[in-house]
Design a protein around this motif. Structure first.
Motif, PDB file in Angstrom:
ATOM      1  N   LEU A   1       4.146   7.082  -7.809  1.00  0.00           N
ATOM      2  CA  LEU A   1       2.818   6.766  -7.267  1.00  0.00           C
ATOM      3  C   LEU A   1       1.805   7.686  -7.937  1.00  0.00           C
ATOM      4  CD1 LEU A   1       3.701   6.783  -3.459  1.00  0.00           C
ATOM      5  CD2 LEU A   1       3.001   4.783  -4.755  1.00  0.00           C
TER       6      LEU A   1
ATOM      7  N   GLY B   1      -3.590   9.399  -4.770  1.00  0.00           N
ATOM      8  CA  GLY B   1      -3.537   8.588  -3.560  1.00  0.00           C
ATOM      9  C   GLY B   1      -2.822   9.333  -2.441  1.00  0.00           C
ATOM     10  N   LEU B   2      -1.707   9.967  -2.793  1.00  0.00           N
ATOM     11  CA  LEU B   2      -0.925  10.705  -1.795  1.00  0.00           C
ATOM     12  C   LEU B   2      -1.707  11.909  -1.279  1.00  0.00           C
ATOM     13  CD1 LEU B   2       2.492  10.494  -3.643  1.00  0.00           C
ATOM     14  CD2 LEU B   2       1.994   9.489  -1.408  1.00  0.00           C
TER      15      LEU B   2
ATOM     16  N   ASN C   1       0.842  -1.197   0.000  1.00  0.00           N
ATOM     17  CA  ASN C   1       0.000   0.000   0.000  1.00  0.00           C
ATOM     18  C   ASN C   1       0.884   1.256   0.000  1.00  0.00           C
ATOM     19  OD1 ASN C   1       0.731   0.594   2.686  1.00  0.00           O
ATOM     20  ND2 ASN C   1      -0.815  -0.842   3.431  1.00  0.00           N
ATOM     21  N   VAL C   2       0.266   2.394  -0.092  1.00  0.00           N
ATOM     22  CA  VAL C   2       1.012   3.643  -0.250  1.00  0.00           C
ATOM     23  C   VAL C   2       2.046   3.828   0.882  1.00  0.00           C
ATOM     24  CG1 VAL C   2       0.798   6.160  -0.311  1.00  0.00           C
ATOM     25  CG2 VAL C   2      -0.835   4.756  -1.570  1.00  0.00           C
TER      26      VAL C   2
ATOM     27  N   ARG D   1       5.023   1.561   0.454  1.00  0.00           N
ATOM     28  CA  ARG D   1       5.888   1.991  -0.647  1.00  0.00           C
ATOM     29  C   ARG D   1       6.770   3.160  -0.217  1.00  0.00           C
ATOM     30  NH1 ARG D   1       2.178   1.388  -6.115  1.00  0.00           N
ATOM     31  NH2 ARG D   1       0.883  -0.304  -5.325  1.00  0.00           N
TER      32      ARG D   1
END
Ligand SMILES: NCc1[nH]cc(CCC(=O)O)c1CC(=O)O
Length: 311
Positions: free
Chosen positions: A168, A172-173, A150-151, A154
């Motif tokens: 990415l 999401g960020l 998941n973020v 990573r």
């Protein structure tokens, strides 16, 4: 009336954020409603050690959510449009296309400002064949390594020094309030986004008119045109979500500008093309662009990618 609406969601932080976002919007629109989350794990969350491109399989992240809806344990599922297969099982449909977040890929590094600054041999983390293909094409001297999780995982792997940079989705960020980790946004000319990147879609039972009615205010027409064009292109190419295909439609003044890309994972052969037309033709434009790409050899490239994934 105290109706309860249940939202099926994956348990990752990003999926939970997305489900909570829709929960909050519904709660704000309908204070008398009880909106609950039904969090669950999917096969895609459980198999963490295999590169996604290998396990492939359409719907890796959605099957369990769909089963919950079919069995009446949930009423809707919130998805990243990017991860959704092009077809839906009988009885379920994609109903709501919500307003999108920034569609671009993000370059994240603790040392370098952008892709152009990376020295030869630098290690870039991504498990997206689409990102890999475009980076390798423009920067063959860089090394691409698989990056799963998941973020948060990573970012941790980057911070531990396993990579010089990672790629990415910016969306999401931003959603996880990790926007300050974005070192730079990669221009779409350098990394054409995946179809539906940054967009949330809501899946419902086809016969559930009551839920559809409730969700109507969450629709974003502009984003729907974008998604229609991009997904039509993918569908015509028979692309799953783990393929080196980029599709990005910009909508301005009722016009669609759709760009598409198909390439091999090493960026040795990359086909790009584009189409323009009125928003009413969004879907037809996607098909036209797919056919233009196929006419230039996209079919052979994709067939080779699928064969490799099967080995
Ligand atoms: N494939 C994983 C995935 N699916 C959706 C997002 C977030 C971006 C979005 O909303 O499209 C991500 C993370 C990423 O690609 O970095």
């Amino acid at each position: 009336m105290s109706k309860t609406v249940r939202i099926a969601t994956r348990k990752s932080k990003l999926a939970m954020w997305q489900a909570e976002h829709i929960q909050a919007r519904l709660q704000q629109l309908y204070p008398e409603l009880t909106v609950e989350l039904v969090p669950m794990s999917t096969r895609g969350d459980v198999i963490l050690d295999t590169p996604l491109a290998k396990i492939g399989g359409k719907g890796l992240f959605v099957k369990e959510l769909e089963a919950a809806m079919m069995e009446g344990r949930a009423d809707l599922a919130v998805h990243s449009m990017k991860d959704l297969p092009v077809e839906f099982p009988p009885g379920l449909e994609l109903h709501t296309i919500c307003e999108g977040e920034d569609p671009r890929d993000a370059f994240v590094s603790n040392t370098f400002k952008n892709l152009d600054e990376l020295p030869a041999g630098a290690v870039v983390g991504t498990c997206s064949l689409r990102r890999r293909c475009q980076i390798k094409e423009a920067f063959p001297q860089l090394e691409i390594k698989d990056l799963r999780g998941n973020v948060q995982t990573r970012l941790r792997k980057l911070d531990e020094g396993q990579f010089d940079a990672i790629i990415l989705a910016a969306s999401g960020l931003i959603r996880l309030e990790l926007g300050e980790r974005i070192t730079s946004f990669i221009p779409v000319t350098q990394s054409l986004p995946a179809n539906g990147q940054g967009v949330l879609g809501i899946e419902v039972r086809s016969d559930d008119d009551e839920i559809k009615q409730l969700l109507e205010p969450l629709q974003c027409q502009q984003t729907r045109y974008r998604v229609l064009a991009e997904r039509a292109m993918n569908r015509r190419l028979q692309g799953g979500c783990q393929v080196p295909i980029g599709a990005f439609a910009e909508i301005t003044n009722d016009q669609v500008y759709l760009r598409g890309l198909v390439g091999d994972p090493d960026g040795l052969q990359v086909i790009r093309d584009e189409v323009r037309g009125p928003v009413e033709d969004a879907e037809a434009l996607g098909i036209t662009l797919a056919e233009k790409l196929l006419a230039q050899g996209a079919g052979d490239i994709l067939a080779a990618v699928y064969q490799q994934a099967d080995e």
